[in-house]
Motif scaffolding. Structure first.
Motif, PDB file in Angstrom:
ATOM      1  N   SER A 175       0.955  -1.353   0.085  1.00  0.00           N
ATOM      2  CA  SER A 175       0.084   0.141   0.035  1.00  0.00           C
ATOM      3  C   SER A 175       0.972   1.033   0.015  1.00  0.00           C
ATOM      4  CB  SER A 175      -0.986   0.161   1.324  1.00  0.00           C
ATOM      5  OG  SER A 175       0.048  -0.153   2.280  1.00  0.00           O
ATOM      6  N   ASP A 176       2.127   1.094   0.328  1.00  0.00           N
ATOM      7  CA  ASP A 176       3.058   2.261   0.406  1.00  0.00           C
ATOM      8  C   ASP A 176       3.609   2.738  -1.205  1.00  0.00           C
ATOM      9  OD1 ASP A 176       4.854   0.485   0.032  1.00  0.00           O
ATOM     10  OD2 ASP A 176       5.894   0.654   1.968  1.00  0.00           O
ATOM     11  N   GLY A 177       3.302   1.837  -2.045  1.00  0.00           N
ATOM     12  CA  GLY A 177       3.716   2.050  -3.343  1.00  0.00           C
ATOM     13  C   GLY A 177       4.842   1.082  -3.756  1.00  0.00           C
ATOM     14  N   THR A 178       5.338   0.427  -2.885  1.00  0.00           N
ATOM     15  CA  THR A 178       6.263  -0.496  -3.073  1.00  0.00           C
ATOM     16  C   THR A 178       6.056  -1.916  -3.595  1.00  0.00           C
ATOM     17  OG1 THR A 178       6.905  -1.270  -1.032  1.00  0.00           O
ATOM     18  CG2 THR A 178       7.974   0.553  -1.837  1.00  0.00           C
ATOM     19  N   ASN A 179       6.738  -2.574  -4.685  1.00  0.00           N
ATOM     20  CA  ASN A 179       6.601  -4.013  -4.989  1.00  0.00           C
ATOM     21  C   ASN A 179       7.786  -4.754  -4.459  1.00  0.00           C
ATOM     22  OD1 ASN A 179       4.025  -3.135  -6.506  1.00  0.00           O
ATOM     23  ND2 ASN A 179       5.429  -2.107  -7.792  1.00  0.00           N
ATOM     24  N   GLU A 180       7.028  -5.839  -3.999  1.00  0.00           N
ATOM     25  CA  GLU A 180       8.332  -7.126  -3.817  1.00  0.00           C
ATOM     26  C   GLU A 180       8.060  -8.343  -4.577  1.00  0.00           C
ATOM     27  OE1 GLU A 180       8.219  -7.664   0.280  1.00  0.00           O
ATOM     28  OE2 GLU A 180       8.039  -5.725   0.865  1.00  0.00           O
ATOM     29  N   VAL A 181       8.976  -8.712  -5.264  1.00  0.00           N
ATOM     30  CA  VAL A 181       8.989 -10.138  -6.083  1.00  0.00           C
ATOM     31  C   VAL A 181      10.070 -10.741  -5.702  1.00  0.00           C
ATOM     32  CG1 VAL A 181       9.124 -11.161  -8.309  1.00  0.00           C
ATOM     33  CG2 VAL A 181       7.880  -8.857  -7.879  1.00  0.00           C
ATOM     34  N   LYS A 182       9.881 -12.230  -5.361  1.00  0.00           N
ATOM     35  CA  LYS A 182      11.015 -13.189  -5.078  1.00  0.00           C
ATOM     36  C   LYS A 182      10.519 -14.388  -5.797  1.00  0.00           C
ATOM     37  CE  LYS A 182       9.183 -14.176  -0.418  1.00  0.00           C
ATOM     38  NZ  LYS A 182       9.647 -13.998   1.032  1.00  0.00           N
ATOM     39  N   GLY A 183      11.524 -15.331  -5.831  1.00  0.00           N
ATOM     40  CA  GLY A 183      11.092 -16.766  -6.379  1.00  0.00           C
ATOM     41  C   GLY A 183      12.281 -17.535  -6.293  1.00  0.00           C
ATOM     42  N   LYS A 184      12.143 -18.661  -6.765  1.00  0.00           N
ATOM     43  CA  LYS A 184      13.242 -19.739  -6.972  1.00  0.00           C
ATOM     44  C   LYS A 184      13.106 -20.819  -8.076  1.00  0.00           C
ATOM     45  CE  LYS A 184      11.461 -22.733  -3.424  1.00  0.00           C
ATOM     46  NZ  LYS A 184      11.839 -23.539  -2.155  1.00  0.00           N
ATOM     47  N   ALA A 185      13.858 -21.187  -8.636  1.00  0.00           N
ATOM     48  CA  ALA A 185      13.552 -22.473  -9.661  1.00  0.00           C
ATOM     49  C   ALA A 185      14.712 -23.527  -9.465  1.00  0.00           C
ATOM     50  CB  ALA A 185      14.216 -21.414 -11.050  1.00  0.00           C
ATOM     51  N   LEU A 186      14.193 -24.751  -9.622  1.00  0.00           N
ATOM     52  CA  LEU A 186      14.863 -25.830  -9.567  1.00  0.00           C
ATOM     53  C   LEU A 186      14.457 -26.793 -10.751  1.00  0.00           C
ATOM     54  CD1 LEU A 186      16.493 -27.859  -7.883  1.00  0.00           C
ATOM     55  CD2 LEU A 186      14.320 -28.420  -6.777  1.00  0.00           C
ATOM     56  N   VAL A 187      15.442 -27.212 -11.333  1.00  0.00           N
ATOM     57  CA  VAL A 187      15.369 -28.149 -12.521  1.00  0.00           C
ATOM     58  C   VAL A 187      16.289 -29.040 -12.542  1.00  0.00           C
ATOM     59  CG1 VAL A 187      15.197 -28.403 -15.036  1.00  0.00           C
ATOM     60  CG2 VAL A 187      14.613 -26.047 -13.831  1.00  0.00           C
ATOM     61  N   ASP A 188      15.770 -30.429 -12.509  1.00  0.00           N
ATOM     62  CA  ASP A 188      16.751 -31.725 -12.794  1.00  0.00           C
ATOM     63  C   ASP A 188      16.567 -32.360 -14.239  1.00  0.00           C
ATOM     64  OD1 ASP A 188      17.246 -31.217 -10.052  1.00  0.00           O
ATOM     65  OD2 ASP A 188      15.880 -33.066  -9.329  1.00  0.00           O
ATOM     66  N   PHE A 189      17.753 -32.514 -14.624  1.00  0.00           N
ATOM     67  CA  PHE A 189      17.628 -32.911 -16.111  1.00  0.00           C
ATOM     68  C   PHE A 189      18.901 -33.680 -16.423  1.00  0.00           C
ATOM     69  CE2 PHE A 189      19.361 -28.677 -16.046  1.00  0.00           C
ATOM     70  CZ  PHE A 189      20.597 -28.778 -17.057  1.00  0.00           C
ATOM     71  N   TYR A 190      18.688 -34.205 -17.519  1.00  0.00           N
ATOM     72  CA  TYR A 190      19.772 -35.263 -18.141  1.00  0.00           C
ATOM     73  C   TYR A 190      20.049 -34.784 -19.656  1.00  0.00           C
ATOM     74  CZ  TYR A 190      18.644 -38.030 -14.148  1.00  0.00           C
ATOM     75  OH  TYR A 190      18.380 -38.594 -12.567  1.00  0.00           O
ATOM     76  N   LEU A 191      21.018 -34.060 -20.015  1.00  0.00           N
ATOM     77  CA  LEU A 191      21.606 -33.887 -21.304  1.00  0.00           C
ATOM     78  C   LEU A 191      22.952 -34.068 -21.910  1.00  0.00           C
ATOM     79  CD1 LEU A 191      20.295 -30.174 -21.089  1.00  0.00           C
ATOM     80  CD2 LEU A 191      19.123 -31.940 -22.345  1.00  0.00           C
ATOM     81  N   PRO A 192      22.793 -35.630 -22.439  1.00  0.00           N
ATOM     82  CA  PRO A 192      24.155 -35.988 -22.719  1.00  0.00           C
ATOM     83  C   PRO A 192      25.106 -34.991 -23.556  1.00  0.00           C
ATOM     84  CG  PRO A 192      22.218 -37.224 -23.810  1.00  0.00           C
ATOM     85  CD  PRO A 192      21.721 -36.359 -22.907  1.00  0.00           C
TER      86      PRO A 192
END
Length: 265
Positions: A175-192
Motif C-alpha cells: 500500500s506504500d507504493g513499493t513492490n516485492e518479487v521473489k522466487g526460485k527455480a529448480l530443474v533436474d535434467f539429463y542432457l548427454p
C-alpha cells in the motif's frame, strides 16, 4: 472458401487411397513426415470451432483447482522400404519423439481473472518436464498363406530428460507504493550433449573437442532395445484386419549424467 477446402481434402484422401494400392509393385519406398499433438485439462476442441473464441478466465479458475495442465507431443520420422514382390519386405526407419508437460498453478489464472489486492501476496508456480529420444530400427516382413507378418527391432537413446522442473514466484504490491518479487527455480535434467559425466556443463570449446565427439559416439552404451510385431489379414480388397504389438522391452535405456539448476531471485 469452404468448398475449396473440401475439394482439397477429398483430393488428399483419394491420392492417399490410390497410393496404398499395389504397394508391393514399388521396389523402393521413401517416406518422411511428422506429427504434432496438444492436450490440456480445460479446453475442448469445440471451444476453438467457433467464429469467435472466448476465454473465460473466471470459469477456468473455478474448474482448474489443480492448475491448468498442458501437454505437447511431436514426432519426426523417415522410412526406407524395400519390397521384393509379395513375399519379402525389408524396412529401415528413424525418428525423434518429444513430449513436454506443464502445470500452470491456479493462482496465476486467478490473478489474470480477478487481479490482485494491496498487501496480499500472489503465489504462483509453473511445473513441468520433458522427454526427447531418438529411435532407429529394422523391420522384416513376409507372407504366410494370406497373412502378412512383420517383425522388427528398435534401438532408442534418450536425448533429453527433464524432471522436477519447478519455478515458484511470490509477488506483492504494498500500500506504500513499493513492490516485492521473489522466487526460485529448480530443474533436474539429463542432457548427454551438454552435460559432462560429473554433472557440470560443457564449455563452448569442449563442445567442439575430439573428446566430446568421442563421448557422443559412446551414447550407444545408454541405448535401449525393443521388439515389435504385426499380423494383417485381407478381409476385403479395401480392408485389412491387423494386430499390432509395439515397444516390447528387452533392454531398458539408461540416463546420462544428471545436472541440477537451482536459482533464487
Amino acid at each position: 472458401m469452404k468448398k475449396i477446402v473440401s475439394v482439397l481434402v477429398l483430393l488428399c484422401v483419394l491420392v492417399s487411397a490410390f497410393a496404398e494400392i499395389n504397394t508391393t509393385k514399388r521396389i523402393l519406398e521413401v517416406d518422411a513426415g511428422g506429427d504434432l499433438g496438444f492436450a490440456n485439462s480445460y479446453f475442448s476442441l469445440s471451444d476453438f470451432l467457433k467464429e469467435v473464441v472466448v476465454i473465460d478466465f473466471n470459469d477456468m479458475a473455478e474448474k482448474t483447482s489443480d492448475g491448468l495442465m498442458l501437454n505437447f507431443d511431436s514426432n519426426v520420422w523417415t522410412d526406407f522400404n524395400l519390397n521384393f514382390g509379395k513375399k519379402f519386405h525389408l524396412g529401415f526407419h528413424a525418428n525423434v519423439d518429444a513430449a513436454t508437460r506443464f502445470v500452470l498453478s491456479q493462482d496465476i489464472i486467478n490473478f489474470i481473472a480477478n487481479g490482485n489486492e494491496l498487501d496480499k501476496p500472489i503465489n504462483a508456480s509453473l511445473a513441468g518436464g520433458a522427454d526427447i529420444f531418438a529411435t532407429t530400427g529394422l523391420t522384416f516382413g513376409t507372407m504366410i498363406n494370406k497373412f502378412k507378418v512383420r517383425v522388427g527391432s528398435n534401438v532408442f537413446v534418450p536425448l533429453v530428460h527433464i524432471e522436477n522442473a519447478r519455478v515458484e514466484c511470490s509477488a506483492v504490491a504494498n500500500s506504500d507504493g513499493t513492490n516485492e518479487v521473489k522466487g526460485k527455480a529448480l530443474v533436474d535434467f539429463y542432457l548427454p550433449t551438454v552435460v559432462n559425466s560429473n554433472g557440470t556443463f560443457s564449455s563452448f570449446d569442449e563442445l567442439f573437442s575430439d573428446e566430446y565427439f568421442n563421448g557422443l559416439l559412446e551414447l550407444n552404451s545408454y541405448a535401449g532395445f525393443d521388439l515389435e510385431a504385426s499380423v494383417e489379414y485381407p478381409l476385403f480388397n479395401f480392408l485389412d484386419l491387423g494386430v499390432y504389438v509395439k515397444n516390447i522391452p528387452l533392454v531398458p535405456a539408461k540416463l546420462y549424467s544428471k545436472a541440477v539448476i537451482e536459482k533464487e531471485f
